[in-house]
Design a protein around this motif. Sequence first.
Motif, short mmCIF file in Angstrom:
data_model
loop_
_atom_site.label_atom_id
_atom_site.label_comp_id
_atom_site.label_asym_id
_atom_site.label_seq_id
_atom_site.Cartn_x
_atom_site.Cartn_y
_atom_site.Cartn_z
N LYS A 1 -4.80 -10.75 -12.54
CA LYS A 1 -5.87 -10.95 -13.19
C LYS A 1 -6.00 -10.81 -14.64
CE LYS A 1 -8.79 -7.52 -12.67
NZ LYS A 1 -9.44 -6.56 -11.93
N GLN A 2 -6.88 -11.26 -15.08
CA GLN A 2 -6.88 -11.02 -16.78
C GLN A 2 -7.06 -9.81 -16.98
OE1 GLN A 2 -9.97 -13.36 -18.21
NE2 GLN A 2 -10.40 -11.51 -19.84
N LYS A 3 -6.39 -9.39 -18.07
CA LYS A 3 -6.44 -7.96 -18.60
C LYS A 3 -8.31 -7.97 -19.13
CE LYS A 3 -4.76 -4.20 -20.01
NZ LYS A 3 -4.19 -3.38 -18.90
N GLN A 4 -8.35 -6.83 -18.74
CA GLN A 4 -9.89 -6.39 -19.02
C GLN A 4 -10.04 -5.19 -19.68
OE1 GLN A 4 -11.63 -6.70 -15.18
NE2 GLN A 4 -12.19 -8.80 -15.46
N CYS A 5 -10.61 -5.00 -20.87
CA CYS A 5 -10.62 -3.81 -21.29
C CYS A 5 -11.79 -2.85 -20.80
CB CYS A 5 -10.88 -4.04 -22.84
SG CYS A 5 -12.59 -4.70 -23.41
N ASN A 6 -11.76 -1.62 -21.06
CA ASN A 6 -12.57 -0.68 -20.69
C ASN A 6 -13.21 -0.03 -21.80
OD1 ASN A 6 -12.04 -1.01 -17.80
ND2 ASN A 6 -10.32 -0.74 -18.49
N CYS A 7 -13.27 -0.55 -22.79
CA CYS A 7 -13.72 0.19 -24.13
C CYS A 7 -15.07 1.01 -23.92
CB CYS A 7 -13.64 -0.81 -25.15
SG CYS A 7 -11.95 -1.45 -25.40
N LYS A 8 -15.28 1.98 -24.42
CA LYS A 8 -16.59 2.62 -24.40
C LYS A 8 -17.32 2.76 -25.65
CE LYS A 8 -15.91 4.95 -20.22
NZ LYS A 8 -14.49 4.03 -19.88
N HIS A 9 -16.46 3.07 -26.71
CA HIS A 9 -16.99 3.40 -28.03
C HIS A 9 -16.64 2.64 -29.21
CE1 HIS A 9 -18.04 7.12 -25.81
NE2 HIS A 9 -16.56 7.44 -25.54
N SER A 10 -15.69 1.67 -28.73
CA SER A 10 -15.20 1.02 -30.04
C SER A 10 -16.08 -0.42 -30.10
CB SER A 10 -13.83 0.76 -30.00
OG SER A 10 -13.56 -0.29 -28.76
N ARG A 11 -16.89 -0.70 -29.06
CA ARG A 11 -17.63 -2.20 -29.18
C ARG A 11 -16.67 -3.01 -29.20
NH1 ARG A 11 -21.42 -2.76 -33.86
NH2 ARG A 11 -19.66 -2.41 -35.09
N CYS A 12 -15.58 -2.91 -28.63
CA CYS A 12 -14.71 -3.87 -28.54
C CYS A 12 -14.21 -4.66 -30.10
CB CYS A 12 -14.72 -4.75 -27.52
SG CYS A 12 -15.15 -4.06 -26.16
N LEU A 13 -14.39 -3.81 -31.00
CA LEU A 13 -14.30 -4.32 -32.36
C LEU A 13 -13.40 -3.63 -33.10
CD1 LEU A 13 -18.11 -5.14 -33.33
CD2 LEU A 13 -16.30 -6.86 -32.45
N LYS A 14 -12.59 -3.06 -32.45
CA LYS A 14 -11.33 -2.46 -33.21
C LYS A 14 -10.00 -2.46 -32.38
CE LYS A 14 -14.05 1.24 -35.68
NZ LYS A 14 -13.92 2.42 -36.04
N LEU A 15 -9.20 -2.29 -33.05
CA LEU A 15 -7.93 -2.63 -32.38
C LEU A 15 -7.62 -1.98 -31.11
CD1 LEU A 15 -5.73 -3.13 -35.40
CD2 LEU A 15 -6.51 -4.77 -33.72
N TYR A 16 -8.12 -0.91 -30.75
CA TYR A 16 -8.27 -0.16 -29.57
C TYR A 16 -8.39 -1.04 -28.52
CZ TYR A 16 -8.94 4.20 -32.46
OH TYR A 16 -8.83 4.97 -33.44
N CYS A 17 -9.33 -2.09 -28.88
CA CYS A 17 -9.65 -2.97 -27.73
C CYS A 17 -8.43 -4.05 -27.38
CB CYS A 17 -10.88 -3.67 -27.97
SG CYS A 17 -11.41 -4.95 -26.85
N GLU A 18 -7.93 -4.31 -26.46
CA GLU A 18 -6.91 -5.34 -26.60
C GLU A 18 -7.58 -6.65 -26.49
OE1 GLU A 18 -4.65 -4.84 -22.90
OE2 GLU A 18 -4.24 -2.73 -23.06
N CYS A 19 -8.72 -6.84 -26.27
CA CYS A 19 -9.14 -8.11 -26.37
C CYS A 19 -9.36 -8.60 -27.90
CB CYS A 19 -10.68 -8.19 -25.56
SG CYS A 19 -10.62 -7.91 -23.84
N PHE A 20 -10.12 -7.47 -28.40
CA PHE A 20 -10.32 -7.79 -29.80
C PHE A 20 -9.01 -7.87 -30.58
CE2 PHE A 20 -10.74 -6.33 -34.09
CZ PHE A 20 -11.70 -6.89 -34.68
#
Length: 610
Positions: free
Chosen positions: A131-150
């Motif tokens: 399955k596709q990679k799904q991030c689990n970001c909680k605090h980064s709003r998925c707008l930082k490089l922490y977020c794999e998707c971003f």
Amino acid sequence: MEKSEGGESSEASVSAAVATASQHVAVDFPAKKLARQLDFTVFGGQSPAAVTAVTEQIQPLAMTSGPQIVPVKLTPLPRPQLQPQQHMVLMPMKQTAAPPTHPSIRPPKPESPRARPRQSASELKDGTPKKQKQCNCKHSRCLKLYCECFASGIYCDGCNCNNCHNNVENEPARREAVEATLERNPHAFRPKIASSPHGARDNTEETGDGLVLAKHNKGCHCKKSGCLKKYCECFQANILCSENCKCMDCKNFEGSEERQALFHGDHANNMAYLQQAANAAITGAIGSSGYGSPPVNKKRKGQELFFGLANKDPVHRQGQLLQGNHMKSSVLPSLSSIPGPCVGNTATVGPSKFTYRSLLADLIQPQDLKELCSVLVVYSGEAAKMLADEKDASQKQAEGQTEASLASSTQERVNLKDSGTEKDILDCSSSGDQGEKICMEESSLDGADVSKRRPMSPGTLALMCDESDTMFAASVASPNDLATLSCNTSSQLPRGQGMTETYAEQERIVLTKFRDCLNRLITLGEIKETKCSKMARGADSVDQKDMIGNGFTTTETRNQHDSFNNGVSKSALPQPRTTQLFSAVVATANNNALPKVHRPDENGDVNPKI
DNA sequence: GAGTTTGAAACT
DNA sequence: CAGTTTCAAACTC
């Protein structure tokens, strides 16, 4: 499973998180600074619009129109799965030294454009990401490089993140985040794993020692994992640590007992890494900038600290040196400056000593590019022609001439041109250079029409110039025609209003076709990977050497190519290899019925999101 | 699934 | 640029 993508329906439900995140916002996104001077090697210009251009290029492909192309994964998915080493196509175009990587050109959520190392274990269990990679970001709003998707340049889709802003609805914020990220690190969205330019040449991806040439651009900084856990980006990307790394107590080097024990004891792992390597290969093929660090053989802190110069780890050092030398010897300008096919970026499966190169390596040849250019030029010409005819018709209509006869005659001309165009293009795509030449001559120099034609756009003219160089140079038969063409087109350039419209139309069509082509190219790579993966899984007995070079023999590659093209082109007959790829494009183009294409709202976006 | 560990990214 | 904090994935139990 909380979904944060799309309408952000979950947003309201995460009040606390949102509140926290909101506080983050101010911090996360400082006042927008002046646009950075971005290095667009290709586009040259560094206007203030550059940043916007870049960020737009980082737009997730999910935004693009068109059919969802199955990602590199083996399992067709609604959108691509997040895989580190794949789809560099999504990389931002910002570049410094290396040529820009490819813009996003395909709709599906791509694999990580920058060869992000992290991969969920579940994806690798059998080497076939489920399955596709799904991030689990909680605090980064998925707008930082922490977020794999971003970090991958893609929108979150189906992730488990909270307060996700990495989606269409929050595009402005996302864009800002991209800018901010690029501000911090211009290479932020570039692949972390750069294969040695050496890999651009066949049979040189691997030293006799089976050393992996791909390496982490920044290197890892592991301290406790021994670089043998997925915490380590090198390990995760299945590459050996290199002189770029600053890891301590590294065990991720050729000859490492721990490493070998890890791999050789687990065949499933090998398969997993096979898949991983394939992913890496495709990433490299499409976008790896290959901006390798200077081949300076830096000492790794850890190694030296722990082992000292005496080096209890000669093999490792040797490996490092070899790698360094390898890099050194490959610093020369290489094909890496030419994104794509011939850049055999490699991500080698260390343990099994497989060497992988771009899945597209055998698919595209310089000849192909030439051919593509000619097709696009033809399209451009046809677009101008059609528009001209249309305008003529309108003018005459306005002048009060007989409507009926005019309309019918115009229509006839259009129809004639339509059929001619189709035929021309097909000829071009199916008969190689010869057809290409003929095509150009027919479409560009077809007698009286030439003098009537609307001029090419400046961009198209530039393309034509190149084409002229390559395509007409040998054309002793009609040198005058060529001169005439150039003369006509250039002299007509700024003729009246509507030229802009013509330019726009030409460019739109060319871009659209080019996008189609790239999409198909990617699909080819995916198909190839799929086959590769199947082979890897199904054939333990397969001679490993057969896997070298994408794991396909020439015949295999050819067959794939053929089968693909047979599926999209009209002819199942053997065609010159170089024409097959673009026959697919042509087929698509034909389906679009060019004459209809000249409505900006048809046939896709005016500005294909790439 | 919760908690811990890890190292990259972000921040100071 | 180094040190610290934040973050999310990897890992362990």
